[in-house]
Design a protein around this motif. Structure first.
Motif, mmCIF file in Angstrom:
data_model
loop_
_atom_site.group_PDB
_atom_site.id
_atom_site.type_symbol
_atom_site.label_atom_id
_atom_site.label_comp_id
_atom_site.label_asym_id
_atom_site.label_seq_id
_atom_site.Cartn_x
_atom_site.Cartn_y
_atom_site.Cartn_z
ATOM 1 N N GLU A 52 0.813 -1.212 0.000
ATOM 2 C CA GLU A 52 0.000 0.000 0.000
ATOM 3 C C GLU A 52 0.850 1.266 0.000
ATOM 4 O O GLU A 52 0.374 2.341 -0.325
ATOM 5 C CB GLU A 52 -0.970 0.003 1.182
ATOM 6 C CG GLU A 52 -0.351 0.123 2.558
ATOM 7 C CD GLU A 52 0.067 -1.221 3.127
ATOM 8 O OE1 GLU A 52 0.168 -2.191 2.351
ATOM 9 O OE2 GLU A 52 0.307 -1.303 4.344
ATOM 10 N N ASP A 202 9.229 -28.496 21.405
ATOM 11 C CA ASP A 202 8.675 -29.152 20.237
ATOM 12 C C ASP A 202 9.753 -29.665 19.294
ATOM 13 O O ASP A 202 9.473 -30.044 18.177
ATOM 14 C CB ASP A 202 7.730 -28.201 19.487
ATOM 15 C CG ASP A 202 8.405 -26.913 19.121
ATOM 16 O OD1 ASP A 202 9.607 -26.762 19.437
ATOM 17 O OD2 ASP A 202 7.757 -26.047 18.522
ATOM 18 N N GLU A 227 12.318 -24.735 20.673
ATOM 19 C CA GLU A 227 13.090 -24.296 19.527
ATOM 20 C C GLU A 227 13.924 -23.070 19.879
ATOM 21 O O GLU A 227 13.529 -22.250 20.693
ATOM 22 C CB GLU A 227 12.118 -23.945 18.399
ATOM 23 C CG GLU A 227 12.753 -23.835 17.060
ATOM 24 C CD GLU A 227 11.756 -23.365 16.024
ATOM 25 O OE1 GLU A 227 12.189 -23.032 14.932
ATOM 26 O OE2 GLU A 227 10.557 -23.328 16.338
ATOM 27 N N ARG A 229 15.005 -19.543 19.548
ATOM 28 C CA ARG A 229 14.392 -18.367 18.956
ATOM 29 C C ARG A 229 15.081 -17.108 19.443
ATOM 30 O O ARG A 229 15.509 -17.024 20.566
ATOM 31 C CB ARG A 229 12.908 -18.309 19.293
ATOM 32 C CG ARG A 229 12.140 -19.236 18.400
ATOM 33 C CD ARG A 229 10.865 -19.673 19.016
ATOM 34 N NE ARG A 229 9.996 -18.556 19.336
ATOM 35 C CZ ARG A 229 9.268 -17.932 18.454
ATOM 36 N NH1 ARG A 229 9.301 -18.260 17.215
ATOM 37 N NH2 ARG A 229 8.479 -16.974 18.838
ATOM 38 N N ARG A 263 14.287 -9.417 16.737
ATOM 39 C CA ARG A 263 12.892 -9.754 16.571
ATOM 40 C C ARG A 263 12.032 -8.525 16.886
ATOM 41 O O ARG A 263 11.060 -8.248 16.218
ATOM 42 C CB ARG A 263 12.521 -10.911 17.483
ATOM 43 C CG ARG A 263 11.216 -11.518 17.082
ATOM 44 C CD ARG A 263 11.073 -12.901 17.668
ATOM 45 N NE ARG A 263 9.877 -13.520 17.137
ATOM 46 C CZ ARG A 263 9.858 -14.258 16.053
ATOM 47 N NH1 ARG A 263 10.976 -14.454 15.375
ATOM 48 N NH2 ARG A 263 8.742 -14.798 15.633
ATOM 49 N N SER B 64 3.437 -18.106 15.001
ATOM 50 C CA SER B 64 4.859 -17.800 14.842
ATOM 51 C C SER B 64 5.690 -19.075 14.726
ATOM 52 O O SER B 64 6.812 -19.054 14.252
ATOM 53 C CB SER B 64 5.354 -16.959 16.007
ATOM 54 O OG SER B 64 5.221 -17.674 17.200
ATOM 55 N N THR B 65 5.125 -20.196 15.158
ATOM 56 C CA THR B 65 5.900 -21.435 15.094
ATOM 57 C C THR B 65 5.574 -22.258 13.857
ATOM 58 O O THR B 65 6.154 -23.318 13.653
ATOM 59 C CB THR B 65 5.613 -22.301 16.331
ATOM 60 O OG1 THR B 65 4.206 -22.449 16.454
ATOM 61 C CG2 THR B 65 6.158 -21.684 17.579
ATOM 62 N N LYS B 67 5.505 -23.855 10.320
ATOM 63 C CA LYS B 67 6.461 -24.060 9.239
ATOM 64 C C LYS B 67 5.685 -24.356 7.960
ATOM 65 O O LYS B 67 4.600 -24.935 8.000
ATOM 66 C CB LYS B 67 7.365 -25.248 9.551
ATOM 67 C CG LYS B 67 8.237 -25.056 10.762
ATOM 68 C CD LYS B 67 9.501 -24.307 10.385
ATOM 69 C CE LYS B 67 10.377 -24.023 11.567
ATOM 70 N NZ LYS B 67 9.710 -23.312 12.655
ATOM 71 N N LYS B 122 2.764 -13.632 10.500
ATOM 72 C CA LYS B 122 3.121 -14.097 11.842
ATOM 73 C C LYS B 122 4.283 -15.088 11.799
ATOM 74 O O LYS B 122 5.030 -15.223 12.753
ATOM 75 C CB LYS B 122 1.924 -14.802 12.491
ATOM 76 C CG LYS B 122 0.763 -13.908 12.772
ATOM 77 C CD LYS B 122 0.969 -13.155 14.063
ATOM 78 C CE LYS B 122 -0.219 -12.276 14.339
ATOM 79 N NZ LYS B 122 -0.397 -11.243 13.296
ATOM 80 N N ASN B 163 0.924 -6.913 8.166
ATOM 81 C CA ASN B 163 2.047 -6.007 7.989
ATOM 82 C C ASN B 163 3.072 -6.066 9.100
ATOM 83 O O ASN B 163 3.782 -5.109 9.323
ATOM 84 C CB ASN B 163 1.543 -4.566 7.895
ATOM 85 C CG ASN B 163 1.868 -3.986 6.556
ATOM 86 O OD1 ASN B 163 2.547 -4.635 5.762
ATOM 87 N ND2 ASN B 163 1.386 -2.796 6.295
ATOM 88 N N LYS B 165 5.536 -8.113 9.168
ATOM 89 C CA LYS B 165 6.838 -8.334 8.515
ATOM 90 C C LYS B 165 6.701 -8.006 7.044
ATOM 91 O O LYS B 165 5.626 -8.102 6.470
ATOM 92 C CB LYS B 165 7.248 -9.804 8.657
ATOM 93 C CG LYS B 165 7.738 -10.167 10.020
ATOM 94 C CD LYS B 165 8.456 -11.501 9.978
ATOM 95 C CE LYS B 165 8.640 -12.057 11.374
ATOM 96 N NZ LYS B 165 7.472 -12.781 11.843
ATOM 97 N N GLU B 166 7.810 -7.653 6.448
ATOM 98 C CA GLU B 166 7.828 -7.477 5.005
ATOM 99 C C GLU B 166 7.814 -8.870 4.375
ATOM 100 O O GLU B 166 8.496 -9.772 4.833
ATOM 101 C CB GLU B 166 9.119 -6.774 4.585
ATOM 102 C CG GLU B 166 9.262 -5.394 5.148
ATOM 103 C CD GLU B 166 8.771 -4.332 4.193
ATOM 104 O OE1 GLU B 166 9.077 -4.444 3.007
ATOM 105 O OE2 GLU B 166 8.079 -3.418 4.641
#
Lengths: 414, 283
Positions: A52, A202, A227, A229, A263, B64-65, B67, B122, B163, B165-166
């Motif tokens: 946008e 996990d 995991e 992160r 992050r 977020s997790t 895959k 996400k 939005n 993340k890119e």
């Protein structure tokens, strides 16, 4: 027509590719749109624009191409020295100066040459007699001696305590290969990522499973781990304007390096020293500011604060009420800094000035005292130390000063 | 291909540009990427497309997790390992341990399905890249069973993003894109009407006025959106709040009644009180 539209979009900076053009053509062939301009507009927009942010530029190009006018791109692309020219407009010339300008071929000619030079020049320049820079005899630049000169950059005289810097954006526009120069900074910043294991277990912990199974006499005993992160959250506070003009580039590099590494990364700008307001968008710093108090409230102690600034100013910009060069501050910057230190126990200040000079600048000394001597030079080595400091567990960092956290900021609205 | 066209439904008001984007994506079989403020009906769009065209809907909600592989299939090695220890005969066929993902389910559908990939931003930054081939060719390979899974009908794919993340360029290039603008007052009135056909005119006008006023307030951290407006009107109706109550100039009531439905955090409530306080002092 479409090809011209396509290249028009590219020229205006909308990233369109051949794939998208082909999709557009395919859609037209299969009659996705009827013969209405509106539908064509909607369809081509969905096809060609993927963010946008580009809608506006797309609209302008669309209008340009499809109403037949030709002249838009001069406006879209040549964003050259808009505020440089503004600075010029405000400059009052004496009669004699005007005559000198005439000697160079007049105002128009001067501006024309300026534009050309801007295009040719790709980096900051000091001295010399042709390029735009500081301290030279070229007609373009600041602190020069050519009476027909056009001052670009610091409004005030060159004593490193200037108030405004027009330089801030220009070099970035020319140099989009900042990334290359930042590789070493990037390496150091990577250490900031602390691989914390968090979240649900996990992933199979192969080594743990093997050892547990072996201990179980071969009976399978699965071990799971969360995991890996990246859990590092960073608030970046950047000094813009004023005495930072020489360091804008270094800052910008650090900034572009930092952006991809974390992050959670929030950045804020301040001028010389943080007071009651910060801003997020440097172009709109006067229109959109946000209360420092809100930043303190919003982000938790798990955020690490990184200040980038040279902390070079007059000491009373830090210590006095109303000391700020830009506005009347109701409370001294020092108090705000103390609040920030209390809110973000893990904090460092990166100073682009070489450490040898720190001792000669009183304001640097004051700042170092305020932040518990956690100021580091903006070099690879300095970054290493800064990162080591940031990685320290909370308990071993400076204890918050109870006297400071007890004082509530006074709300100007009550 | 089908000549199915999406023109909004009785519960969903679609603007002409949105309709165009949806229909283009259906005709040219490209994924449609939808962005927009939270609460403008991004996720609902896929549901409404499925309903309007009478297609099955497969929803894949991204966390977020998540895959990319999980959308295709998962090989449950752990339970196979367990079964082997317990001597279960199922263990000899690896296919018993292949768990189908949402994409596979959609590929297997008898009629062209709608696949919603919700909140793609996400996931990890690599997630969209990992799906490029699958979305392009509509096929993938199951290595464990040496089987090629190909879509029987190219699903209509709707992808939403907030939005955060890119998204990678290579991914964007394959999609159609539409940004759902926040509705203007007219469209908003139509949307509310779709949800509450018998709403009194004066209440609607007052509610909309209050709502847009609230959105204008500078510095709100979370601007109330369409879905919040709908909830709020529902509450107003349930509590039988008269339109006059919204118009009230009583200085002690700066916040609209039942503001909890519109303002979602205490900073915003506080901020709004402050603004109203200043207004009153100056006015």
């Amino acid at each position: 027509m479409l090809t011209r539209f396509f290249f028009g979009l590219r020229e205006a900076g909308v990233p369109v590719t051949l794939t998208e053009l082909l999709t557009l053509l395919e859609g037209l062939k299969r009659q996705v749109v009827s013969l209405s301009a509106e539908e064509f507009y909607y369809f081509s927009r969905a096809c060609l624009v993927k963010d946008e942010r580009y809608y506006d530029r797309f609209d302008r190009v669309f209008a340009e191409i499809f109403t037949g006018a030709e002249q838009l791109f001069a406006r879209l692309v040549a964003e050259v020295p808009e505020h440089w020219l503004q600075a010029l407009g405000s400059r009052v010339l004496t009669e004699e100066e005007k005559r000198r300008v005439e000697s160079l071929g007049g105002w128009e000619k001067l501006m024309q040459t300026l534009r050309e030079r801007l295009r040719e020049q790709t980096e900051r320049h000091e001295g010399g007699n042709k390029w735009i820079g500081t301290g030279g005899t070229s007609p373009f630049g600041a602190q020069g001696y050519n009476p027909a000169g056009v001052r670009i950059g610091p409004h005030e005289a060159g004593n490193r305590r200037a108030v405004k810097v027009w330089d801030a954006r220009e070099y970035r526009n020319f140099d989009d290969r900042v990334e290359l120069g930042t590789r070493n900074l990037k390496l150091a910043l990577r250490r900031l990522r602390r691989f914390a294991r968090e979240g649900a277990p996990d992933q199979l912990d192969l080594e743990g499973t093997i050892s547990a199974t072996a201990r179980n006499a071969g009976w399978l005993d699965l071990k799971l781990v969360p995991e890996r992160r990246n859990a590092v959250k960073v608030l970046l506070f950047l000094d813009v304007g004023g005495s930072m003009d020489a360091h804008v580039r270094v800052c910008e590099e650090l900034f572009s390096a930092a952006r991809s590494e974390f992050r959670y990364l929030e950045h804020f700008y301040f001028h010389n020293f943080p007071y009651e307001r910060l801003w997020k968008d440097n172009n709109r710093r006067h229109a959109q500011t946000l209360a420092t108090e809100r930043v303190l409230r919003t982000y938790g102690k798990d955020y690490r604060a990184v200040f980038v600034g040279d902390a070079t100013m007059s000491p009373w910009e830090i210590t006095l009420t109303g000391g700020s060069v830009e506005h009347w501050n109701a409370e001294p910057g020092a108090l705000w800094m103390q609040r920030i230190v209390a809110a973000f126990p893990r904090l460092v200040w990166l100073n682009p000035e070489p450490p040898e000079r720190w001792d000669y600048t009183p304001s640097v000394q004051i700042t170092r005292e305020l932040i518990g001597d956690r100021m580091f030079p903006l070099t690879l080595e300095g970054l290493d130390s800064a990162i080591r400091e940031l990685r320290r567990p909370l308990a071993r960092s400076m204890p918050p000063n109870p006297a400071v956290s007890a004082t509530q900021p006074t709300d100007p609205q009550t | 291909m089908t000549s199915a066209r999406f023109e909004g439904t009785d519960t969903y008001v679609a603007t002409p540009d949105l309709m165009m984007a949806v229909n283009a994506a259906i005709t040219l079989a490209r994924p449609l990427l939808i962005k927009g403020e939270p609460g403008t009906g991004k996720t609902q769009l896929a549901q409404e497309i499925a309903r309007a065209l009478g297609r099955p809907l497969h929803e894949w909600h991204i966390k977020s997790t998540t895959k990319a592989q999980q959308g295709l299939y998962e090989y449950d090695a752990v339970s196979r390992l367990r079964d082997s220890q317990l001597g279960d005969p199922r263990v000899h066929d690896i296919a018993n341990y292949i768990v189908k993902g949402k994409l596979w389910e959609a590929f297997e559908s008898d009629i062209q399905p709608v696949l919603l990939i919700d909140e793609i931003d996400k996931a990890d930054i690599e997630f969209p890249n990992d799906l490029l081939r699958e979305l392009d060719r509509m096929e993938f390979y199951v290595y464990e069973t040496r089987q090629l899974v190909r879509a029987r009908h190219r699903p209509i794919i709707v992808i939403t993003s907030n939005n955060e993340k890119e998204l990678p360029d290579a991914f964007l290039r394959r999609c159609f894109f539409h940004y759902i603008r926040f509705p203007d007052e007219q469209t908003m009135a139509r949307i509310v009407e779709v949800h509450y056909p018998n709403l009194r005119k004066d209440l609607l006008a007052e509610a909309l006025r209050t709502f847009f006023q609230l959105r204008e307030a500078p510095g709100l951290r979370k601007k109330p959106s369409t879905s919040e407006l709908i909830d709020w009107i529902k509450l107003l109706l349930a509590e039988q709040i008269p339109a006059e109550a919204l118009r009230s100039n009583d200085p002690r009531k700066v916040l609209p009644p039942l503001y909890g439905a519109l303002l979602k955090n205490e900073q915003d409530v506080h901020l709004f009180e402050q603004i109203a306080f200043l207004h009153r002092r100056s006015g």
